[in-house]
Write an enzyme that holds these catalytic residues in place. Structure first.
Site, PDB file in Angstrom:
ATOM      1  N   ARG A 169       0.824  -1.204   0.000  1.00 40.02           N
ATOM      2  CA  ARG A 169       0.000   0.000   0.000  1.00 40.02           C
ATOM      3  C   ARG A 169       0.854   1.248   0.000  1.00 40.02           C
ATOM      4  O   ARG A 169       1.846   1.326   0.728  1.00 40.02           O
ATOM      5  CB  ARG A 169      -0.930   0.007   1.222  1.00 40.02           C
ATOM      6  N   ARG A 215       2.148   0.596  10.350  1.00 42.24           N
ATOM      7  CA  ARG A 215       1.725   1.044   9.017  1.00 42.24           C
ATOM      8  C   ARG A 215       2.892   0.950   8.059  1.00 42.24           C
ATOM      9  O   ARG A 215       3.753   1.818   8.012  1.00 42.24           O
ATOM     10  CB  ARG A 215       1.216   2.494   9.116  1.00 42.24           C
ATOM     11  N   GLU A 250      -6.768  -1.557  15.514  1.00 42.57           N
ATOM     12  CA  GLU A 250      -7.326  -2.470  14.524  1.00 42.57           C
ATOM     13  C   GLU A 250      -6.321  -3.538  14.099  1.00 42.57           C
ATOM     14  O   GLU A 250      -5.172  -3.240  13.776  1.00 42.57           O
ATOM     15  CB  GLU A 250      -7.752  -1.665  13.296  1.00 42.57           C
ATOM     16  N   SER A 263     -10.495  -6.654   9.991  1.00 38.03           N
ATOM     17  CA  SER A 263     -11.701  -5.979   9.562  1.00 38.03           C
ATOM     18  C   SER A 263     -12.511  -6.991   8.776  1.00 38.03           C
ATOM     19  O   SER A 263     -12.013  -7.554   7.804  1.00 38.03           O
ATOM     20  CB  SER A 263     -11.324  -4.787   8.688  1.00 38.03           C
ATOM     21  N   ARG A 284       0.850  -6.639  12.638  1.00 32.07           N
ATOM     22  CA  ARG A 284       0.205  -6.101  13.841  1.00 32.07           C
ATOM     23  C   ARG A 284       0.079  -7.163  14.931  1.00 32.07           C
ATOM     24  O   ARG A 284       0.042  -6.840  16.116  1.00 32.07           O
ATOM     25  CB  ARG A 284      -1.159  -5.509  13.492  1.00 32.07           C
TER      26      ARG A 284
END
Length: 451
Positions: free
Chosen positions: A290, A305, A377, A380, A419
């Site tokens: 990303r 991130r 988070e 999801s 994560r």
RNA sequence: GGAGGGGUGGCCGAGCGGUUUAAGGCGACGGUCUUGAAAACCGUUGACCGUUCACGCGGUCCGGGAGUUCGAAUCUCCCCCCCUCCGCCA
């Protein structure tokens, strides 16, 4: 803090540019059912207002009216042409003169071409409008303006009490020498990491642990391409809206997947599945890429991130009537990983202002991070209903029934590996700087602690 | 990178400008026969759009797009994908 796995779907809504995939077959690029929108504009408008978005349906309805009358007229002309062509053929077979009819038909041919041109034009405009419409939130999705109005559904586990100051994962990792951010910056750039020794091993252990757990629940493991073509990105909705979030190759053009959702959902693109094959459940480990454009300054330190990260994903293709049960099951499967790792977490139902563009309902799993003193988070899980399926043209046929219906697609992370590494380091850190390994992971990791 | 072959209905496979409204076969489904099944025989067999309360009717679809023509699966151009061989490389 909310945006991670579905950062793409939550990017600001950009103008639709009339993107046309360089494609060798036609893609159905509607999203909401065009007929539904045409026939219930007021209802759709109200539903979308829950997302804090206003749409003017006036021009669309006008265009649709035009389009339908063009379709009708050109269909009639074609019917006429087909009939006359047969007559011409019959005359020619009998060696008779057909020049009068041919002359007539020349005019009709011109008219048809003209109508087709206008029809294509109106189709394009209608499509652009439909492409810009997000999915309709499910009735059980809480109404709210932004992430502050997400609803906590349940909580599991007790955050551990520390008798020493809990460190951030990057500090823990530095002491242990298991993550090297500086050298990653040298060889690649910011937002990359080099996992080393026990760090690399932990990463690998987590992949295997998650894949084994998922496959034990009936998910079929797949290992798909991580470079995909533009059609696939369009099918799951990353294109045309979110191109800025994607890495791509120059020549030939490929896109690097931002999530395994892309190749795995597209496995069945343009297919008609048999009812008895459903539900289809896949799990896939892939690296994800990303750009993180627009997140400058957010989570600049650490593993949270990254431009490249590993993730195990779950994807389901199901019948419409069971999709919300399947969403609960999917979410539970993701939670199960956290429970087995004994990581405290909570489940948030995202509100209408915070769910992704394609989603009708989303649960976020947030894991407790002692280093930050926050839930963050880590997964999801979403039900897209038929929104992606319509776009990617994934249908099924009920046994013994005529016609086809769109499947419902769901996906969820199970889990984001980076994560999870963060969560383990921070939750299992010891006073002496070592990190113990959760029991369930020890067979995979091959030791009971790091350091 | 070089040379060649090919993309047609769920599958195989014919068709190369107008009885193709896509032959034929396989598979699937329904029926006849049979105690039942098989075989045999007969029939049906897709998707999408529009229209209709419905039966139905019309249109579009032979990898994608553009063109020629009164008419294109069939002719022309561009593109994509797959296969085979050679070269190069992991």
């Amino acid at each position: 803090m909310q945006r991670f796995v579905h950062a793409l779907e939550c990017a600001p809504v950009l103008a639709v540019t009339g993107y046309v995939a360089g494609t060798h077959y036609a893609i159905i690029i509607t999203m909401l059912d065009p007929k539904l929108v045409r026939e219930n504009p007021e209802k759709i408008k109200q539903e979308l207002q829950k997302r804090n978005q206003e749409f003017d349906f006036g021009p669309f309805l006008e265009i649709e009216k035009q389009r339908l009358s063009l379709v009708r007229e050109s269909d009639e002309l074609r019917e006429n042409r087909n009939k006359v062509s047969e007559e011409i053929a019959a005359l020619k077979r009998r060696k008779q003169d057909a020049s009068t009819l041919i002359e007539q038909m020349q005019g009709v041919a011109t008219r048809i071409k003209e109508l087709e041109e206008r029809q294509k034009n109106t189709e394009q405009k209608a499509r652009e409008f439909l492409l810009a419409l997000p999915n309709i939130p499910h009735e059980s999705t809480p109404v709210g303006k932004d992430e502050t109005e997400n609803v906590e559904v349940r909580k599991w586990g007790q955050p551990r009490e520390f008798d020493f100051p809990a460190l951030n994962h990057w500090d823990i990792a530095e002491v242990l020498g298991i993550i090297d951010f500086d050298r990653a910056a040298k060889i690649a750039g910011a937002r990359f990491a080099v996992m080393r020794g026990a760090g690399a091993r932990l990463e690998r252990a987590l992949m295997n642990f998650m894949l084994d757990l998922n496959t034990s629940k009936g998910y079929t493991e797949v290992f798909p391409p991580i470079l995909v073509n533009a059609e696939s990105m369009t099918g799951t909705g990353q294109l045309p809206k979110f191109e800025m979030e994607l890495f791509k190759t120059a020549d030939p053009l490929f896109y690097l997947i931002p999530t395994a959702e892309v190749p795995v959902t597209n496995l069945h693109r343009q297919e008609i599945l048999e009812e008895e094959k459903l539900p289809i459940k896949y799990t896939a480990y892939t690296p994800c890429f990303r750009r993180e454009a627009g997140s400058y300054g957010k989570d600049t330190r650490g593993l949270i991130r990254q431009h490249q990260f590993n993730k195990v994903e779950m994807v389901k293709f199901v019948k419409p009537e069971v999709s919300y049960n399947e969403l609960e099951a999917l979410t539970n499967d993701a939670e199960d990983i956290l429970r087995k790792l004994e990581l405290p977490y909570r489940v948030m139902a995202l509100c209408t202002g915070d769910i992704g563009f394609s989603s009708a309902k989303t649960y976020d799993l947030e894991v407790w991070l002692p280093g930050q003193g926050k839930y963050r988070e880590i997964s999801s899980c979403s039900n897209f209903e038929d929104f992606q399926a319509r776009r990617a043209d994934i249908r099924f046929r009920r046994t013994g029934k005529k016609g086809t219906e769109y499947v419902h697609t769901l996906n969820g992370s199970g889990l984001a590996i980076g994560r999870t590494v963060v969560a383990i380091l921070e939750n299992y850190q010891q006073k002496d700087g070592t990190v113990t390994i959760p029991d369930a992971l020890r067979p995979y990791f091959g030791a009971d602690k790091i350091g």
